[in-house]
Design an enzyme around this catalytic site. Sequence first.
Site, PDB file in Angstrom:
ATOM      1  N   TYR A  59      37.645   6.845 -24.770  1.00  0.00           N
ATOM      2  CA  TYR A  59      38.814   7.324 -24.431  1.00  0.00           C
ATOM      3  C   TYR A  59      39.889   5.922 -24.891  1.00  0.00           C
ATOM      4  O   TYR A  59      39.741   5.004 -24.018  1.00  0.00           O
ATOM      5  CB  TYR A  59      38.674   7.689 -23.213  1.00  0.00           C
TER       6      TYR A  59
ATOM      7  N   LYS B 101      38.601   9.939 -28.137  1.00  0.00           N
ATOM      8  CA  LYS B 101      39.890  10.756 -27.513  1.00  0.00           C
ATOM      9  C   LYS B 101      40.873   9.700 -27.652  1.00  0.00           C
ATOM     10  O   LYS B 101      40.929   8.668 -26.979  1.00  0.00           O
ATOM     11  CB  LYS B 101      39.678  11.291 -26.067  1.00  0.00           C
TER      12      LYS B 101
END
Length: 292
Positions: A135, A163
Amino acid sequence: MTPFGRTLCAMITPFTPAGSLDLDGAQRLADHLVTQGCDGLVLSGTTGESPTTTDAEKSALVTAVRQAVGTRATIVAGVGTPDTAHTAELARTAEKAGADGLLVTAPYYSLPPQDAIEAHFLEVANTTGLPLVLYDIPSRTGTRIAPDTLLRLAEHPAIVAVKDCSYDFLSAQKLISRTDLAYYAGSDELNLALYAVGGAGCVSTVANVVPDRVRAVLDAFDAGGTARAAHLQQQLTALIEAMRAGGLPGAVTAKALLPALGLPAGPVRPPLRPAGPSATARLTRVLDGLTA
């Protein structure tokens, strides 16, 4: 490559009016999101208020949602912390609770150098048998996962996705072209743009409210209707903007809208504060304009 599906919702964590974890509400919301088009759910991420939920609550949430959705959707559990040992512990717990994958942030606050960030991710990747979504959200962690670091990490078989909340579109395109990493847009305004250059899909906060419309953008693109996909993405622009306006986090704005849809939400936990009446009215007007 879409290891966790295409349309993932960064699901809010429902709480009771008293502020405790609402597992029944989480199951109802998860079932609704999957029924309306989400093929993956990300739990205990930024929108899930992970900094203010306990380790036990995170585990219980995964277990409850797994029971609700079965095999209809993947579950990615957020395990990001600033402590490598704690992150690895959360990863093991999430695996036992039934998660399909792990969402791992760069360690925040301490601002480690890139070699330490790389070692942190590798430690977690070697901890369980689950695949990892890295992330990249420097606005929250204070630290970027540098492109060169991602190139090296992509060689690990358990590190399969990113992400992307870096707002570095060029680097994202370069990494998509040079690695097998599945790139998920983490910012709703970039869902279609990243998908169009080879991204895997999105991890969407707006999907808490309009999951079918978020999915419809990607469906239209896959069907060859690029103009239709662009039109549907443009229709979402006002809601995307409204859910980020006024300095209010997505957890706050999503929870302001969900009760009007008959869906569980509950309050946010301090230090977050709920949207006030004027902000809630503005959000509701935008949503009504989209769905009218």
